[in-house]
Design a protein around this motif. Structure first.
Motif, PDB file in Angstrom:
ATOM      1  N   ARG A 315       0.886  -1.192   0.085  1.00  0.00           N
ATOM      2  CA  ARG A 315      -0.047   0.064   0.114  1.00  0.00           C
ATOM      3  C   ARG A 315       0.888   1.136   0.183  1.00  0.00           C
ATOM      4  NH1 ARG A 315      -5.284  -0.539   1.063  1.00  0.00           N
ATOM      5  NH2 ARG A 315      -5.243   1.884   2.084  1.00  0.00           N
ATOM      6  N   ALA A 316       0.431   2.361  -0.999  1.00  0.00           N
ATOM      7  CA  ALA A 316       1.420   3.382  -1.042  1.00  0.00           C
ATOM      8  C   ALA A 316       0.268   4.606  -1.127  1.00  0.00           C
ATOM      9  CB  ALA A 316       2.415   3.222  -1.933  1.00  0.00           C
ATOM     10  N   ARG A 317       0.961   5.933  -1.122  1.00  0.00           N
ATOM     11  CA  ARG A 317       0.392   7.017  -1.479  1.00  0.00           C
ATOM     12  C   ARG A 317       1.080   8.124  -2.551  1.00  0.00           C
ATOM     13  NH1 ARG A 317       0.635  12.155   0.286  1.00  0.00           N
ATOM     14  NH2 ARG A 317       2.279  11.511   2.229  1.00  0.00           N
ATOM     15  N   VAL A 318       0.751   8.397  -3.562  1.00  0.00           N
ATOM     16  CA  VAL A 318       1.405   8.984  -4.516  1.00  0.00           C
ATOM     17  C   VAL A 318       1.706  10.610  -4.086  1.00  0.00           C
ATOM     18  CG1 VAL A 318       1.346  10.051  -6.894  1.00  0.00           C
ATOM     19  CG2 VAL A 318       0.205   7.856  -6.463  1.00  0.00           C
ATOM     20  N   THR A 319       3.005  10.781  -3.951  1.00  0.00           N
ATOM     21  CA  THR A 319       3.389  12.117  -3.613  1.00  0.00           C
ATOM     22  C   THR A 319       3.938  13.128  -4.689  1.00  0.00           C
ATOM     23  OG1 THR A 319       5.831  11.347  -3.096  1.00  0.00           O
ATOM     24  CG2 THR A 319       4.284  11.232  -1.108  1.00  0.00           C
ATOM     25  N   HIS A 320       4.439  12.547  -5.664  1.00  0.00           N
ATOM     26  CA  HIS A 320       4.649  13.425  -7.022  1.00  0.00           C
ATOM     27  C   HIS A 320       4.471  12.620  -8.241  1.00  0.00           C
ATOM     28  CE1 HIS A 320       7.146  15.003  -3.689  1.00  0.00           C
ATOM     29  NE2 HIS A 320       7.181  16.232  -4.333  1.00  0.00           N
ATOM     30  N   CYS A 321       4.011  13.144  -9.143  1.00  0.00           N
ATOM     31  CA  CYS A 321       4.073  12.380 -10.621  1.00  0.00           C
ATOM     32  C   CYS A 321       4.550  13.378 -11.549  1.00  0.00           C
ATOM     33  CB  CYS A 321       2.747  11.802 -10.858  1.00  0.00           C
ATOM     34  SG  CYS A 321       1.366  13.262 -11.032  1.00  0.00           S
ATOM     35  N   THR A 322       5.458  12.850 -12.482  1.00  0.00           N
ATOM     36  CA  THR A 322       6.130  13.763 -13.451  1.00  0.00           C
ATOM     37  C   THR A 322       5.932  13.225 -15.001  1.00  0.00           C
ATOM     38  OG1 THR A 322       7.865  14.206 -11.927  1.00  0.00           O
ATOM     39  CG2 THR A 322       8.197  14.915 -14.238  1.00  0.00           C
ATOM     40  N   PHE A 323       5.258  13.680 -15.768  1.00  0.00           N
ATOM     41  CA  PHE A 323       5.221  13.163 -17.198  1.00  0.00           C
ATOM     42  C   PHE A 323       6.493  13.329 -17.989  1.00  0.00           C
ATOM     43  CE2 PHE A 323       4.290  13.751 -21.837  1.00  0.00           C
ATOM     44  CZ  PHE A 323       3.689  12.768 -22.157  1.00  0.00           C
ATOM     45  N   LEU A 324       6.863  12.483 -18.545  1.00  0.00           N
ATOM     46  CA  LEU A 324       8.299  12.522 -19.275  1.00  0.00           C
ATOM     47  C   LEU A 324       8.236  12.052 -20.525  1.00  0.00           C
ATOM     48  CD1 LEU A 324      10.625  11.391 -16.446  1.00  0.00           C
ATOM     49  CD2 LEU A 324      10.362  13.565 -17.241  1.00  0.00           C
ATOM     50  N   GLY A 325       6.932  11.938 -21.132  1.00  0.00           N
ATOM     51  CA  GLY A 325       6.960  11.729 -22.603  1.00  0.00           C
ATOM     52  C   GLY A 325       6.471  10.074 -22.781  1.00  0.00           C
ATOM     53  N   ASP A 326       7.682   9.209 -22.847  1.00  0.00           N
ATOM     54  CA  ASP A 326       7.357   8.000 -22.995  1.00  0.00           C
ATOM     55  C   ASP A 326       6.920   6.975 -21.838  1.00  0.00           C
ATOM     56  OD1 ASP A 326       9.862   8.231 -21.815  1.00  0.00           O
ATOM     57  OD2 ASP A 326      10.701   6.614 -22.882  1.00  0.00           O
ATOM     58  N   HIS A 327       7.023   7.943 -20.697  1.00  0.00           N
ATOM     59  CA  HIS A 327       6.640   7.198 -19.171  1.00  0.00           C
ATOM     60  C   HIS A 327       6.386   8.137 -18.273  1.00  0.00           C
ATOM     61  CE1 HIS A 327      10.980   8.003 -18.321  1.00  0.00           C
ATOM     62  NE2 HIS A 327      10.490   7.834 -17.104  1.00  0.00           N
ATOM     63  N   THR A 328       5.646   7.944 -17.292  1.00  0.00           N
ATOM     64  CA  THR A 328       5.449   8.827 -16.238  1.00  0.00           C
ATOM     65  C   THR A 328       6.213   8.296 -14.850  1.00  0.00           C
ATOM     66  OG1 THR A 328       3.296   9.645 -16.907  1.00  0.00           O
ATOM     67  CG2 THR A 328       3.688   9.844 -14.627  1.00  0.00           C
ATOM     68  N   GLU A 329       6.848   9.420 -14.210  1.00  0.00           N
ATOM     69  CA  GLU A 329       7.790   8.952 -13.106  1.00  0.00           C
ATOM     70  C   GLU A 329       6.834   9.285 -11.715  1.00  0.00           C
ATOM     71  OE1 GLU A 329      12.048  10.047 -12.454  1.00  0.00           O
ATOM     72  OE2 GLU A 329      11.024  11.356 -11.170  1.00  0.00           O
ATOM     73  N   TYR A 330       6.391   8.034 -11.126  1.00  0.00           N
ATOM     74  CA  TYR A 330       5.710   8.326  -9.909  1.00  0.00           C
ATOM     75  C   TYR A 330       6.680   8.246  -8.452  1.00  0.00           C
ATOM     76  CZ  TYR A 330       1.298   7.786 -12.493  1.00  0.00           C
ATOM     77  OH  TYR A 330       0.384   7.904 -13.360  1.00  0.00           O
ATOM     78  N   LEU A 331       6.505   9.129  -7.625  1.00  0.00           N
ATOM     79  CA  LEU A 331       7.307   8.888  -6.502  1.00  0.00           C
ATOM     80  C   LEU A 331       6.036   8.741  -5.338  1.00  0.00           C
ATOM     81  CD1 LEU A 331       9.616  12.005  -6.484  1.00  0.00           C
ATOM     82  CD2 LEU A 331      10.191   9.516  -7.181  1.00  0.00           C
ATOM     83  N   LEU A 332       6.289   7.706  -4.569  1.00  0.00           N
ATOM     84  CA  LEU A 332       5.226   6.999  -3.764  1.00  0.00           C
ATOM     85  C   LEU A 332       5.932   6.934  -2.211  1.00  0.00           C
ATOM     86  CD1 LEU A 332       5.343   5.145  -6.406  1.00  0.00           C
ATOM     87  CD2 LEU A 332       2.673   5.261  -5.726  1.00  0.00           C
TER      88      LEU A 332
END
Length: 377
Positions: A315-332
């Motif tokens: 279980r986790a909570r999303v703290t940041h999300c960054t769209f980088l074109g071919d993928h999205t970087e999620y920090l949790l």
């Protein structure tokens, strides 16, 4: 006593090293800059020394070039001990970060400088022919009469490369030669440098702190840390099977978690993470430790709004999300574990609908994902 490197060379007579470090250390006063380096550089390969500032990579390069003598051990080039051979007599050339071109000379004069120093002297016609040929190789055939200060940064780098390869060295040493270039030009020059190395067949040795540069260009990479060689391998080996936490953390993005092993079987271990979730993870070098570190790359995990059969779930909570074109970087922030990073490909994110900051999610961990790291010395 025969070193492990010498023993390996004896066992494998087909392995040809153009250069070797055998038990090499280098001290500057009380500072141990290089500590017991044992490495064979294969003929025709592109090898990179990679590591942070102060790790010993530039010291290793300078000992190959002859600018620094080893305090202990032997540096060999073409099976010859270089201890008594000065830098200007070694079959190597070096490209420096600042290029070190002569501003009062034309491009052609810069490139031919080393040839004019050879004894016995070469005929002027041969020097001109070799300069013309090498300038064509680096795509500067029409620039022989230009002054170096009239050139762009990328063109100046090509002149430095041409000057270095015109003598046909056994080793071409590159000391962060692209550090001064902007990102786009650096990427272009990386491709050109790799094409040049492949066409010439010369052994290239690059020093860099840029892991993307090393991963994209090298046949093998030597990871340095604290003056020691941490691991040598292909880019894929270093990324997929790092030997310890230092290498895993330095090469690429990595989530490194601690867990307790509850069982081992057939090269895999079942372990319990800090949150209480059980996962099945391969071992790089099985041992009897109970507490271990495990590395899992951000792209190896996935996200879901609900748990799914066949996958362990955190279980986790999303703290940041960054769209980088071919993928999205999620920090949790994962319960009982802490921060984690997950990279979702564009297609997977479209299928899920994506996630926003503050969303409660499940991190899915398939059996066999990740790797238990060996204990560090």
């Amino acid at each position: 006593m025969q070193s492990s490197l010498e023993a390996d060379a004896t066992k494998d007579s087909n392995q040809e090293y153009v250069a070797e470090f055998i038990g090499v250390s280098k001290r500057f006063g009380d500072i141990l800059a290089a500590n017991q380096l044992n490495l064979g550089i294969q003929r025709g390969e592109f090898l990179s020394f990679l590591g942070p500032s102060g790790c010993g990579k530039t010291t290793a390069l300078r000992m190959l070039a002859g600018f620094e003598p080893p305090s202990e051990g032997v540096v060999r080039i073409n099976h010859t001990d270089m201890s008594a051979v000065p830098s200007y007599q070694r079959p190597v050339n070096m490209v420096f970060q600042q290029y070190a071109l002569f501003p009062h000379m034309t491009v052609g004069q810069n490139v031919g400088y080393g040839l004019r120093q050879l004894r016995p002297r070469l005929p002027k016609s041969e020097i001109m022919a070799r300069v013309k040929k090498v300038l064509a190789t680096v795509r500067l055939g029409d620039f022989a009469d230009r002054r170096t200060w009239e050139l762009s940064g990328g063109q100046q780098q090509r002149v430095a490369l041409a000057r270095a390869i015109v003598n046909e060295p056994k080793l071409l040493l590159l000391d962060e030669p692209m550090a001064a270039l902007d990102a786009k030009l650096r990427a272009e020059m990386q491709r050109e440098l790799l094409d040049l190395q492949r066409s010439l067949g010369i052994t290239f040795v690059l020093v860099t702190h840029d892991q993307e540069e090393a991963l994209s260009m090298s046949d093998r990479i030597c990871i340095m840390g604290g003056g020691r060689i941490a691991q040598v391998g292909t880019p894929q080996e270093l990324y997929d099977r790092p030997v310890n936490r230092y290498v895993a953390d330095f090469v690429g993005k990595a989530n490194i978690l601690s867990g307790e092993v509850v069982s081992r079987q057939d090269g895999q271990a079942k372990l319990v993470l800090g949150c209480g979730t059980e996962v099945i993870v391969p071992e790089s070098s099985p041992d009897d430790r109970r507490r271990v570190d495990v590395v899992v790359r951000p792209e190896a995990l996935s996200l879901s709004s609900t748990p799914q059969n066949g996958n362990a779930a955190l279980r986790a909570r999303v703290t940041h999300c960054t769209f980088l074109g071919d993928h999205t970087e999620y920090l949790l922030q994962a319960e009982g574990i802490g921060p984690l990073q997950i990279n979702l490909p564009r297609q997977a994110e479209r299928a899920s609908g994506g996630y926003g900051v503050g969303d409660e999610v499940h991190i899915l961990w398939a059996a066999g994902t990740g790797l238990i790291l060996a204990a560090e010395d």
